[in-house]
Structure formats: structure tokens, C-alpha cells
Design an enzyme around this catalytic site. Structure first.
Site, PDB file in Angstrom:
ATOM      1  N   HIS A   1       0.785  -1.308  -0.100  1.00  0.00           N
ATOM      2  CA  HIS A   1      -0.003  -0.005  -0.022  1.00  0.00           C
ATOM      3  C   HIS A   1       0.789   1.335   0.120  1.00  0.00           C
ATOM      4  O   HIS A   1       0.523   2.223   0.508  1.00  0.00           O
ATOM      5  CB  HIS A   1      -1.005   0.025   1.162  1.00  0.00           C
ATOM      6  CG  HIS A   1      -1.831  -0.928   1.237  1.00  0.00           C
ATOM      7  ND1 HIS A   1      -2.340  -1.671  -0.020  1.00  0.00           N
ATOM      8  CD2 HIS A   1      -2.757  -1.637   2.250  1.00  0.00           C
ATOM      9  CE1 HIS A   1      -3.481  -2.511   0.180  1.00  0.00           C
ATOM     10  NE2 HIS A   1      -3.733  -2.222   1.516  1.00  0.00           N
TER      11      HIS A   1
ATOM     12  N   HIS B   1      -9.884   2.448  -0.570  1.00  0.00           N
ATOM     13  CA  HIS B   1      -9.704   1.512   0.236  1.00  0.00           C
ATOM     14  C   HIS B   1     -10.829   1.394   1.636  1.00  0.00           C
ATOM     15  O   HIS B   1     -10.675   1.384   2.621  1.00  0.00           O
ATOM     16  CB  HIS B   1      -8.523   1.401   1.014  1.00  0.00           C
ATOM     17  CG  HIS B   1      -7.881   0.081   1.529  1.00  0.00           C
ATOM     18  ND1 HIS B   1      -8.550  -0.504   2.682  1.00  0.00           N
ATOM     19  CD2 HIS B   1      -7.071  -0.811   1.037  1.00  0.00           C
ATOM     20  CE1 HIS B   1      -8.041  -1.779   2.997  1.00  0.00           C
ATOM     21  NE2 HIS B   1      -7.006  -2.078   1.954  1.00  0.00           N
TER      22      HIS B   1
ATOM     23  N   GLU C   1     -11.884  -3.480  -3.271  1.00  0.00           N
ATOM     24  CA  GLU C   1     -10.843  -2.795  -3.514  1.00  0.00           C
ATOM     25  C   GLU C   1     -10.387  -3.043  -5.332  1.00  0.00           C
ATOM     26  O   GLU C   1      -9.839  -3.770  -5.727  1.00  0.00           O
ATOM     27  CB  GLU C   1      -9.469  -2.849  -2.877  1.00  0.00           C
ATOM     28  CG  GLU C   1      -9.682  -2.910  -1.479  1.00  0.00           C
ATOM     29  CD  GLU C   1      -8.306  -3.453  -0.982  1.00  0.00           C
ATOM     30  OE1 GLU C   1      -7.141  -3.526  -1.427  1.00  0.00           O
ATOM     31  OE2 GLU C   1      -8.520  -4.193   0.033  1.00  0.00           O
TER      32      GLU C   1
HETATM   33  C1  BGC Z   1      -4.958  -6.286   2.001  1.00  0.00           C
HETATM   34  C2  BGC Z   1      -4.854  -6.678   3.249  1.00  0.00           C
HETATM   35  C3  BGC Z   1      -4.300  -6.018   4.430  1.00  0.00           C
HETATM   36  C4  BGC Z   1      -5.069  -4.877   4.300  1.00  0.00           C
HETATM   37  C5  BGC Z   1      -4.392  -3.747   5.537  1.00  0.00           C
HETATM   38  C6  BGC Z   1      -5.954  -5.053   2.293  1.00  0.00           C
HETATM   39  O1  BGC Z   1      -5.981  -4.222   0.990  1.00  0.00           O
HETATM   40  O2  BGC Z   1      -5.622  -7.024   0.843  1.00  0.00           O
HETATM   41  O3  BGC Z   1      -3.962  -8.001   3.037  1.00  0.00           O
HETATM   42  O4  BGC Z   1      -4.040  -6.995   5.448  1.00  0.00           O
HETATM   43  O5  BGC Z   1      -5.429  -4.217   3.106  1.00  0.00           O
HETATM   44  O6  BGC Z   1      -5.548  -3.089   5.704  1.00  0.00           O
END
Ligand code: BGC
Length: 326
Positions: free
Chosen positions: A83, A157, A292
Site C-alpha cells: 500500500h 480502500h 478494492e
Molecule cells: C489487503 C490486506 C491487508 C489490508 C490492510 C488489504 O487491502 O488485501 O491483506 O491486511 O489491506 O489494511
């Protein structure tokens, strides 16, 4: 219906819809104050980038040059970049301005991500717009341009809980995802590169199914993800296509997601336990669900996946529509 957007992180901080009993219901997870949003370990409401989801070992190569990102996540002890890094787009200050298009109002947020930020090459100019129209659609649209080749995958998200109560599980929500295949992963949650059929597995959401129905089944991808945490393959198409529908039978509320992206990561909030939230609440696992829309995880290292490298002169364009009805 009312939404709130913040210049900090280009976050969608609140989604209120009318409710017969309570006046309004807040159907996205969030915090009461800036301190909460600054911490925000689960990425509530976030605009995630420069590369959302995972890059194996935080390493990628473009035109023969190798780049190393910080590794800020390690499922099963296997490190990856997640991320956008330690201080991704969800932790920077964007510049917001009010905009209007065909009578619909919105907010446009711009950010300059300098060359080398979080290890990514190229100066990236980004704008994100959020519109809320009279059809109760939140339209989230991103455009970005870079002066050097860079991996890119910018993701919205938001965690949904259509009950409007963040202490309630989302296991009773019914989900539809129009995908015949998903991306299996290794224990480190990095796709193997294959596309596996959802048929005869708990990942088959081709017809509406309660999330809780099969989430505990003995199926390796569910064990690795501690629940649903998988990227589904959507039909290739340039225009908007259906990415998923979430329905909450007790309230009759429905979220429909449309996107121009090739994938959608279903994440059922499997690691939320102990995280803080609104009204002094401490979350349990599986009280929020993310749909997402995105390019495939680790795409910069997988030539068989859709291209995830933005080159000078090109424009990255991600459009996702989140439509609410009640
Ligand atoms: C991921 C997860 C992760 C989470 C964190 C998601 O987008 O797929 O694996 O733990 O984000 O907040």
C-alpha cells in the site's frame, strides 16, 4: 446522502445515508478525530498508492534497473511492500478544491509525489476527484502522469458495513462478484501468476452468497488470507464494468461497485481486531468489508499480468463508482 472527504490522505472519511429509524446511518468505518486518521493502520477510507496492494520483497525492475522499496508487511514472515510504503498517499496532505460537473458537486484533490518518494522513480502528478450525484453514486476518479517510468496502482480502500453499526459483523452481508477466476497466492499473499477458477470453491460469488456461509471452510486460500483477502479477475474492458454488489438483507441497503480496472480485491477485515474506531469503539475482526478495485497485486513483477508501469507521456486513469441504494 452525505459524504465527507479529507485533504489529509484524500480520505473518504464518512458516508451517511438516510435511515428510517435513526435519521442517518454511517456505513463506512472511520474515526472521530484526526489522531485516529493519522494512525489508521487498516487504511480506512484511504486513497492508497503509489502502488496499492503488494510488491514481492519490495523489489521491481524497469528497463533493466532494479528498485528497492521499504518492506512494511510480512504475511507468514515473507516481506513485501504494501500500500505505497511507510508514508503512502493516505498519509500525505493533498490540496482540495470544490468542483462541479453537469450540476454535480465534488472535490478535486491534487498531489505532487516527488521522484524517489518511498523509493518510487519519477515525479508523479496526481489528481483524485470525488463526486456525489443525484443517483447516490460516489464517483472516484484518478489521473496521474509521471516524468519517468513508475509502477502505479492507486486504490480506494473504504471499509463498508451496511448495517451502519461498526460493532456488527459483515458476515450476514450478501456478496456478488462477477468473476470466474481469482489469483491464488503463496503464503506471503503474493500471486503465483496463475488464474484459478472459482467454480466449486468458497470464492464463487457469481450468484449472491452470504459472506459468512463458506468463510470458515477448509480451503487453502482462505487459510492463508485468514478469511477473504483475494484478487478476483474482472472481464477486460475499457469502459466501466460491474465489480461487485454488496447487499445487507436486514436493512435492504445495497452497494454496487463499477470500475475500469482489471481486478477487485475482496478483503473482509480479517485483521481489524483491537483497532480503534468511531465513538470510542474497539473493532472486532470482520466488521468491515473492502471491494478494492485495482490492477493485480505484484503486477510489476508479473509480465503475464496487465501492465502496471506508467511511462512519460501516458496518463494513468482509474475510475470507480460506488452506488448506494436503500
Ligand atoms: C489487503 C490486506 C491487508 C489490508 C490492510 C488489504 O487491502 O488485501 O491483506 O491486511 O489491506 O489494511
Amino acid at each position: 446522502m452525505q459524504v465527507k472527504i479529507s485533504e489529509f490522505g484524500a480520505l473518504l472519511t464518512s458516508v451517511l445515508i438516510p435511515d428510517h429509524a435513526e435519521g442517518h446511518a454511517n456505513i463506512s468505518l472511520g474515526y472521530d478525530d484526526l489522531k485516529g486518521w493519522e494512525q489508521n493502520d487498516p487504511y480506512f477510507g484511504a486513497t492508497v498508492g503509489r502502488f496499492g496492494n503488494r510488491i514481492a520483497n519490495g523489489v521491481f525492475e524497469i528497463d533493466g534497473k532494479t528498485y528497492q522499496l521499504a518492506t512494511n508487511n510480512a504475511p507468514a514472515g515473507i516481506p513485501c511492500a504494501l500500500h505505497g510504503g511507510k508514508r503512502g498517499f493516505n498519509k500525505v496532505i493533498w490540496k482540495g478544491e470544490a468542483v462541479e460537473k453537469n450540476g454535480t458537486c465534488g472535490v478535486k484533490l491534487t498531489y505532487h509525489s516527488p521522484d524517489g518518494e518511498e523509493g518510487y522513480p519519477g515525479n508523479l502528478e496526481i489528481n483524485v476527484t470525488y463526486f456525489l450525484n443525484d443517483e447516490n453514486e460516489i464517483i472516484w476518479e484518478v489521473e496521474a502522469r509521471s516524468d519517468a517510468p513508475t509502477p502505479i496502482n492507486i486504490i480506494q480502500h473504504t471499509y463498508w458495513n451496511l448495517s451502519g453499526d461498526a460493532s456488527q459483523s459483515i458476515l450476514d452481508h450478501e456478496l456478488t462478484i462477477p468473476a470466474t477466476h481469482f489469483l491464488p497466492t503463496c503464503a506471503g499473499m503474493i500471486p503465483t501468476g496463475e488464474q484459478s477458477p472459482v467454480a466449486d470453491t468458497p470464492l464463487d460469488f457469481l450468484t449472491p452468497s452470504p459472506i459468512g456461509l463458506r468463510i470458515e471452510e477448509d480451503f487453502e486460500p482462505l487459510t492463508l488470507g485468514c478469511g477473504y483477502d483475494h484478487c478476483f479477475v474482472l472481464d477486460e474492458q475499457d469502459s466501466l464494468k460491474h465489480a461487485g454488489t454488496l447487499h445487507h438483507p436486514p436493512s435492504g441497503r445495497t452497494l454496487t461497485v463499477l470500475t475500469n480496472q482489471p481486478g477487485v480485491q475482496l478483503y473482509t477485515g480479517n485483521h481489524l481486531e483491537g483497532t480503534p474506531g468511531r465513538n470510542g469503539i474497539t473493532h472486532q475482526n470482520r466488521v468491515g468489508i473492502c471491494l478494492e478495485t485495482q490492477n493485480f497485486p505484484d503486477a510489476p513483477n508479473k509480465p503475464e499480468f496487465p501492465n502496471a508501469i506508467l511511462r512519460p507521456g501516458e496518463c494513468y486513469h482509474h475510475k470507480t463508482v460506488m452506488k448506494l441504494s436503500w
